[in-house]
Write a protein that holds these residues in place. Sequence first.
Motif, PDB file in Angstrom:
ATOM      1  N   PRO A  37       0.820  -1.212   0.000  1.00 34.35           N
ATOM      2  CA  PRO A  37       0.000   0.000   0.000  1.00 34.35           C
ATOM      3  C   PRO A  37       0.852   1.260   0.000  1.00 34.35           C
ATOM      4  N   ASN A  38       0.385   2.270  -0.722  1.00 34.43           N
ATOM      5  CA  ASN A  38       1.029   3.577  -0.704  1.00 34.43           C
ATOM      6  C   ASN A  38       0.948   4.157   0.704  1.00 34.43           C
ATOM      7  N   PRO A  39       2.078   4.423   1.354  1.00 37.34           N
ATOM      8  CA  PRO A  39       2.013   4.717   2.795  1.00 37.34           C
ATOM      9  C   PRO A  39       1.791   6.181   3.186  1.00 37.34           C
ATOM     10  N   ILE A  40       1.855   7.102   2.221  1.00 36.68           N
ATOM     11  CA  ILE A  40       1.975   8.514   2.606  1.00 36.68           C
ATOM     12  C   ILE A  40       0.776   9.033   3.408  1.00 36.68           C
ATOM     13  N   VAL A  41      -0.423   8.729   2.947  1.00 41.89           N
ATOM     14  CA  VAL A  41      -1.609   9.250   3.636  1.00 41.89           C
ATOM     15  C   VAL A  41      -1.703   8.668   5.052  1.00 41.89           C
ATOM     16  N   GLN A  42      -1.498   7.354   5.169  1.00 45.67           N
ATOM     17  CA  GLN A  42      -1.621   6.710   6.474  1.00 45.67           C
ATOM     18  C   GLN A  42      -0.599   7.273   7.461  1.00 45.67           C
ATOM     19  N   ARG A  43       0.644   7.435   6.973  1.00 49.12           N
ATOM     20  CA  ARG A  43       1.710   7.933   7.841  1.00 49.12           C
ATOM     21  C   ARG A  43       1.376   9.281   8.438  1.00 49.12           C
TER      22      ARG A  43
END
Lengths: 462, 280
Positions: A393-399
């Motif tokens: 998963p693309n982590p940027i938003v969650q981080r």
Amino acid sequence: MNKEKQIMPEQKPEERIKNFDEVSLGFSSDMAVLEAQRCLQCKNSPCVQGCPVNVNIPAFISKIRDEKFLDAYGIIKGTNSLPAVCGRVCPQESQCEERCVLRNKFGSVSIGKLERFVADHERNTENVLEIRDTEKTGKRVAVVGSGPAGLTAAGELISMGHDVTVFEALHSPGGVLVYGIPEFRLPKDIVHYEIDALVRAGVEIVTNRVIGISESLDDLLEKYDAVFIGTGAGLPSFLNIPGENLQGVYSANEYLTRINLMKAYMFPEYDTPVIRGRRVTVLGGGNVAMDSARTALRLGSEEVHLVYRRSMEEMPARTEEIHHAEEEGVIFDLLANPVEFLGDENGHLKSVRCIRMQLGAPDDSGRRRPTEVEGSEFEIETDVAIVAVGNGPNPIVQRSTPGMETSRRGNIVVDGRTMRTSKKGVFAGGDIVSGAATVIEAMGAGRNAASSIDEYLKTGQW
Amino acid sequence: MHLIRYNEIVAERVGMMIVEAPYVAEHRKAGQFIILIIDEFGERVPFTIADADSKEGTITIYYQIVGKSTDKLSTLKAGDFIKDIAGPLGHATEIKKYGTVLCIGGGIGMAPLYPIAEAMKSAGNRLLGVLGSRNSSLLILEDPFKKICDEFLLFTDDGSAGEKGFVTHGLEQFSSGGKIDLVVAIGPVPMMKAVSDMTKVTGIPTLVSLNSIMVDGTGMCGGCRVTVGGKTLFTCVDGPEFDAHEVDFDELMMRHKTYRKEEAESHELHRHKCRLDGMI
Ligand SMILES: Cc1cc2nc3c(=O)[nH]c(=O)nc-3n(C[C@H](O)[C@H](O)[C@H](O)COP(=O)(O)OP(=O)(O)OC[C@H]3O[C@@H](n4cnc5c(N)ncnc54)[C@H](O)[C@@H]3O)c2cc1C
Ligand code: FES
């Protein structure tokens, strides 16, 4: 009844590996009608159950039979917003066509190819993009990511009367459809056509914007009444074996992005370079691996190997892709696994060392687990290696979003029906939730999320 | 499309561009970068944001003319346009009061370093500065940098400006002069490596900003991967700043050479075309 399956014309393998044009040329109207006549119009329509978005397959096929192609298009569009795309890239053999009663005896009706025909017909001849005048609700929704999930959600939401703004990190919207899947399988004009339609319907698309860096989800929630996250599974996995950072070792995402999105196949006319290896080795067995291998052939590589740790049967790629790759001359090294990349003194990749595998007992996924055959190592000489072993998963938003629940693997957790995340006003769907899956599933998720967002915006209840 | 307000050569083979990018200007923080695409044929090229003016809606970048893309950039004039600017990207520098901060800039590395130095100063740090380049004609931002530093040393390889020597001499001089709480070093990889090797011995925490080859700049391709502390990280989303003592600089230098051949070919072709067009 006409039992004979219509064969879709294709570019010949020896020709097509010299160009990036589409491999399959599409049905003519006559062929489409003949193929449609094969459909038995089963009352219980098993095919529809096999479709993740339950397209009314017998109904649209019956319209083709009557040569009412636009009506057929309308029926598909009712549940599938990207038929020209899905007709080309859906794994029909494990969905609708798998359930077709003709399958065993005569071969399934070519549902995907008919879907494609109908959509192409609309695009090429009729061009009847309807723009409905819907009453505006005054509510604003932000969509993060413009892959199939985000685009579908945006299309649905705008037709419900909400204002929609799509934020896309790259300079061109479409997600995997533009940066991953190659031109010869999905011409980019088709994707642009669909995106134009959304823009004409009033969707605002803001490119070059990475949400989670410049602005957080909370910033968006101050300006929008709801947010849909469809950021996809864009994080490339590596093998974590020695030599992986040598020059010439690519993630499939990088290789395909350079070539598809940045047009490195037209270097130096286009500025983005890519190493054109004489020998190329692809590691993996999914669609991404097939796309990489076939792309390498088209860049003029003389020898393209595909190393996969299980056997042909377990390969997750679409049957058609495997078949096309074989026809085009990709060399399959099955039951083998890479253990090390070897380079020269300047750091250029020279070869990949692999080990033979054998299949043991089935694992969690139900597929037989491959284990190494001791002492069976061998080397494949190669200038370029492409790692296509999956994406996370693309982590940027969650981080950057404290308080949003994620799974152990980092995917966003949602309620399966409402697509709601643990954060009020925020919905998610597509690969970011499911992990790397399919275009049609991402679209289905975008669609479900849109109706759930609509409900939330109307009732205000969470 | 982004209107270019200013674009001039400000040092030997170094250009400075002020370009409209209101969103970036408003949101950027020290240490972040953009990716720009010059035109329809352009590649995605990363540049650190050297300065921004949110009222004017502009950002400033510096570029060293090394290949086709930067050559193309240098031929653009005020009034021309840049097709795409994505950003701000990457993590911002952690700005806080460390005590004494030594900022070391090498060549074009001064451009990303300057906003960080400025922010460190504003955060109440005592600011020491070292600037170095091969010769005086390559210096950029010397005056404004000097102005904000409490103490400042200048070095050139040939002695054509400041003292003759390397930035590491400046590091030595300052180290013997008192306690340094943080070193920020930005410049060519061999320079950052040399600084890092020294501060590792003396145990001064050191940050470097890496200029890996990038494509998307959003963590999607892994082309910018670096080994930090034995782990593979992505410069664009995990950096661009890293703990210098953990970075595998040799690998970074090796990866920098990936497109030497292709770049030379494409740059040569471009220059040939330009000559035909009478541009250079
Ligand atoms: C090479 C390849 C071949 C494939 N072949 C097939 C096939 O044949 N059939 C099939 O059904 N499926 C195929 N798939 C899988 C399919 O493409 C995906 O399942 C589908 O695209 C997922 O859609 P999505 O909308 O969830 O995400 P994506 O398509 O991944 O789109 C996500 C978008 O969000 C953007 N984004 C990410 N983070 C941010 C952020 N922080 N801010 C703003 N934007 C952001 C990304 O740039 C991207 O554009 C393939 C995948 C690949 C990589
Ligand atoms: S540039 Fe692609 S992941 Fe960093």
